[in-house]
Enzyme design. Structure first.
Site, PDB file in Angstrom:
ATOM      1  CG  ASP A 156      -2.054  -1.053   0.946  1.00  0.00           C
ATOM      2  OD1 ASP A 156      -2.050  -1.683   0.051  1.00  0.00           O
ATOM      3  OD2 ASP A 156      -2.873  -1.069   2.012  1.00  0.00           O
ATOM      4  N   GLY A 157       2.082   1.222   0.524  1.00  0.00           N
ATOM      5  CA  GLY A 157       2.909   2.461   0.522  1.00  0.00           C
ATOM      6  C   GLY A 157       3.273   2.748  -0.701  1.00  0.00           C
ATOM      7  NE  ARG A 196       7.114   5.718  -1.155  1.00  0.00           N
ATOM      8  CZ  ARG A 196       7.304   4.441  -1.600  1.00  0.00           C
ATOM      9  NH1 ARG A 196       8.125   4.664  -2.793  1.00  0.00           N
ATOM     10  NH2 ARG A 196       7.212   3.100  -1.195  1.00  0.00           N
ATOM     11  CG  ASN A 238      -5.112   4.939   2.981  1.00  0.00           C
ATOM     12  OD1 ASN A 238      -6.270   4.484   2.243  1.00  0.00           O
ATOM     13  ND2 ASN A 238      -4.371   4.219   3.408  1.00  0.00           N
ATOM     14  CD  GLU A 239      -3.996   7.328   6.773  1.00  0.00           C
ATOM     15  OE1 GLU A 239      -4.654   6.494   6.989  1.00  0.00           O
ATOM     16  OE2 GLU A 239      -2.784   7.243   6.374  1.00  0.00           O
ATOM     17  CE  LYS A 284       4.796  18.044  24.639  1.00  0.00           C
ATOM     18  NZ  LYS A 284       4.962  18.581  26.139  1.00  0.00           N
ATOM     19  NE  ARG A 330      -7.638  18.965  27.266  1.00  0.00           N
ATOM     20  CZ  ARG A 330      -6.925  19.897  27.806  1.00  0.00           C
ATOM     21  NH1 ARG A 330      -5.719  19.594  28.283  1.00  0.00           N
ATOM     22  NH2 ARG A 330      -7.622  20.966  28.002  1.00  0.00           N
ATOM     23  CB  THR A 364      -9.793  -0.462   5.330  1.00  0.00           C
ATOM     24  OG1 THR A 364      -9.096   0.052   4.294  1.00  0.00           O
ATOM     25  CG2 THR A 364     -11.240  -0.536   5.166  1.00  0.00           C
ATOM     26  CB  SER A 410      -4.559   0.944  13.642  1.00  0.00           C
ATOM     27  OG  SER A 410      -4.090   0.029  12.627  1.00  0.00           O
TER      28      SER A 410
END
Lengths: 281, 281, 281, 281
Positions: D67-68, D72, D137-138, D148, D165, D178, D183
């Site tokens: 998927d990467g 890209r 995707n996002e 942090k 927060r 998905t 996750s």
């Protein structure tokens, strides 16, 4: 009871510094001597009373700030650690005990010995022979890059537990179970339980938090990528490498102890879950 | 080693009954005598060898079915419990050890003493003076009506933990942490950990699972509605009432024990999480 | 504006009945006529003004109670539904708009037409040819027995989505996404979104909530056990059987509408998540 | 049908490069011309056919990787995007369609036009006037430092939704639901639904994922700390600052499209959830 008191405060918060200034003579009037953490001493121009955290071998430490201030203090002070009276000025205030308004009265009760000590187990961790500072809350293994998957293998006492693909892996102490681990979906560990919990952060496939006996040695081996960050209590950071030594985590012989006036873990938990400081409805 | 063996099987499954029929002479040929659980005995027309679960004081029990069969068996057999060799014919097979194909060989290894025993802590519970049968997996307090909210108050050793509004509350043992509690979002408890876990089912407001030391007494008081169902291990059901005696749960003096050939908890866990029997991709 | 007003109240709550008694003459003084739901009419001895919910063809309905009172009312009143002004006396008060203290003023504003109407999509469902009453919040398919696993197959527009093993399956409307579905781990659906969400309750294996377009037909087929309960909005219950007709769920042509004075969905959501009525910290 | 084909492959994977080498003459023999992404061209010494992703104005792109690789590619190729045939060589393979073994046959079917196109909505985002590349995707807003806390305020169409927060905030498209969002506990969005989902990552207090209509504009304002990282599709990274312009996210006019041979979203989803490539049991 307490003859030498150390004062630590967030120097980026005016009110914290102001309260420290007020507390110093108040405590001295009660017959105890006071040392100030070096940067605080400089800030309030009392460098004669300055002491670094690493040298703060005192009878009691008072922290003015949030959980972050406490965690940073506990990472550095000499062992065994003196008890801590924690005044809440921060956003995350689970470990803290009193509000700024209650500070003077709390100090007085404390100096009179009218309190109970809550003893908190800490986590000892090693990467090969490199000893990390003990964690009060948690050890966090994560990628250096945001949202980059970490592939790890989890071991308990030399036996494989599972492989895990996730953003990161948290191993939290009992008291740390109410901190970052909780945000990752981990359970609360009751104060009477001698245990720690491993919680994956954003796992790619299903991976439930696992609670281990504090007699266990939990190891996390990095499979991918080449390097990962290891963060202790949100403040100490180091690095681990893939396919060499895992990080091993056990119960420390050291503990942190906190001055409590009622000692009700679940009351603080409830307050923390519903009202983090500064987030009123 | 085992001179008297008890056989329990799901009589609603042909294959389970068939396997029981095959195992009986096989075991007798090895020199052990065999008793059949009464309904099984009737089904295979061997009523001379019939024994109710309540009277099954034998050296070894073999169950043929799923986790349900084991749980029902453990609820009823005399204490202390004989070890169980569990053959998997059901859908939930976390507690089971071998497949039907491996059954004969497993029985042989077992009769030769080539196995390890996994000892599982059970939960003892009382509603006032009414003693419930010990739970191997969990005690579940829930409303009689689907999706009806239950309002309870949780105690640990006489101290209030929190109030809870949810569909129900599960208190699970270590081994039960991989059962219904897990579906409710509870953690996995490592086999070395002496603990149990309280997991709310569909809480109305945020309520995290809590892990208690197995030295603790956990009580659940019903505030609303007037009555609730209490279900032990999915099979024994009784009732509790609001604003009278709470249900109190402690570690039992009894335990269940299972014949294991490799004893790897996490291997079974992994298999169970990804492939519940019959749900291949 | 509103000439005929219907009043519905929880008759098991004194304060609700008392408020109803007070509201009746108040509304009549403003020139509108008032009908009381039959059991309320009987309770306050105004049977001359009694009307069953099924016959409540009025211009405005005022409910005094919690979300349960609203849901029960919407299940039964004639379609298309009159708008509802909801006064909160219950524990679950997400749908309600005003407190008892604000009731008189709210009624006045309402009669003057100073409000906005929030229109809520409802769910239409059929089991074979049996039409169920439209759901304002959700349709819930569950086992009759506590903690008994349900095995279902989910369809969207005739295509298989997945099989699901869980305690139950919820299909919730947009407004219902803040109710039971949320407790099961479902997402919040924004009021501008035309969608509904399927949320499994305590799934045995991982099964994420799925959000469907409200143009879709979602079907749930029962595979096991033989029978399951179907509950609409927590109050209407019927039964479905395995391996015959599935239950099919679509957007209804009907909607429920609520009198709102500020219309801020997220403000109510926040209040509900942190402070369910009666559970102050 | 496709006269000009672009080839993109993970050059750090021998098998991906090898397959690319094999595919090039295979496609040319079918009468189409082939361009190779520049680094791939260099690697296989065919620099005469080199083309950067930014200039890849071709009829079809074939990606060999996970998927990467797809994400890209989609970040950089000219708009409107040509369709993509994705061959899976990576670990995250939700977007991919075929295995390496099926590659030749898939290419043949594809060149004959025997396929369906799956069109995927993308997300357009701006920080003030700075346009970010569209996300397939996002869009992920997160702190630069591990664990942090980020304090943000969420808006929809100019109205405040809530403050949050958390470690970070993900806004995911339908197909991205998905991915990382899942996750983080986000729901699956059905392919027929025009929506996107906001999912907090490790929220400090309870904060449920929210699903918005794709007609909405969702904005995320940074309150604390001073700076945050914004990551698009895991590969493009920029920065946003506190208390100035928020990041605004809407549906893009562009879309990505994928060659599918059966087009079953839920089949791929199931496979992905249980068997991420390389993680067989």
């Amino acid at each position: 009871m307490f003859k030498v008191v150390g004062l630590v405060a967030r120097i980026d918060q005016k009110n914290a510094v102001k309260l420290a200034k007020k507390l110093m003579p108040h405590i001295e009037n009660k017959g105890a001597s006071v040392f100030l953490e070096s940067s605080l001493a400089k800030r309030v121009k009392k460098t004669a009373s300055a002491l670094t955290l690493e040298k703060m071998k005192v009878d009691l430490i008072i922290t003015i700030g949030g959980d972050g201030t406490i965690l940073r203090t506990c990472l550095k002070i000499p062992k065994p650690e003196p008890p801590i009276l924690a005044i809440n000025m921060g956003e995350r205030g689970f470990l803290t005990e009193v509000t700024p308004e209650e500070a003077l009265e709390a100090v007085d009760r404390c100096l009179k010995g009218k309190f109970v000590l809550e003893r908190c187990t800490k986590l000892s961790s090693f990467i090969g022979k490199e000893k990390l500072p003990d964690a009060l809350n948690e050890v966090f293994i994560t990628s250096h890059t945001p949202a980059k998957l970490l592939h790890t293998k989890i071991w308990r006492d030399g036996f494989v537990v599972a492989e895990c693909r996730s953003d990161g892996v948290v191993v939290a102490s009992q008291v740390g179970s109410t901190g970052y681990s909780l945000s990752g979906g981990g359970p609360v560990l009751d104060p009477e339980l001698e245990a720690f919990v491993l919680t994956p952060i954003c796992p790619l496939t299903v991976f439930h938090p696992i609670v281990f006996s504090s007699k266990s040695t939990v190891s996390v081996e990095l499979l991918k990528p080449e390097k990962a960050a290891v963060v202790v209590d949100g403040h100490y950071q180091t690095e681990m490498k893939a396919n060499t030594k895992p990080i091993t985590i056990t119960k420390s012989e050291q503990e942190s102890s906190f001055v409590r006036f009622d000692g009700d873990f679940y009351r603080r938990l409830k307050a923390r879950l519903l009202f983090p400081r500064g987030e009123k409805v």
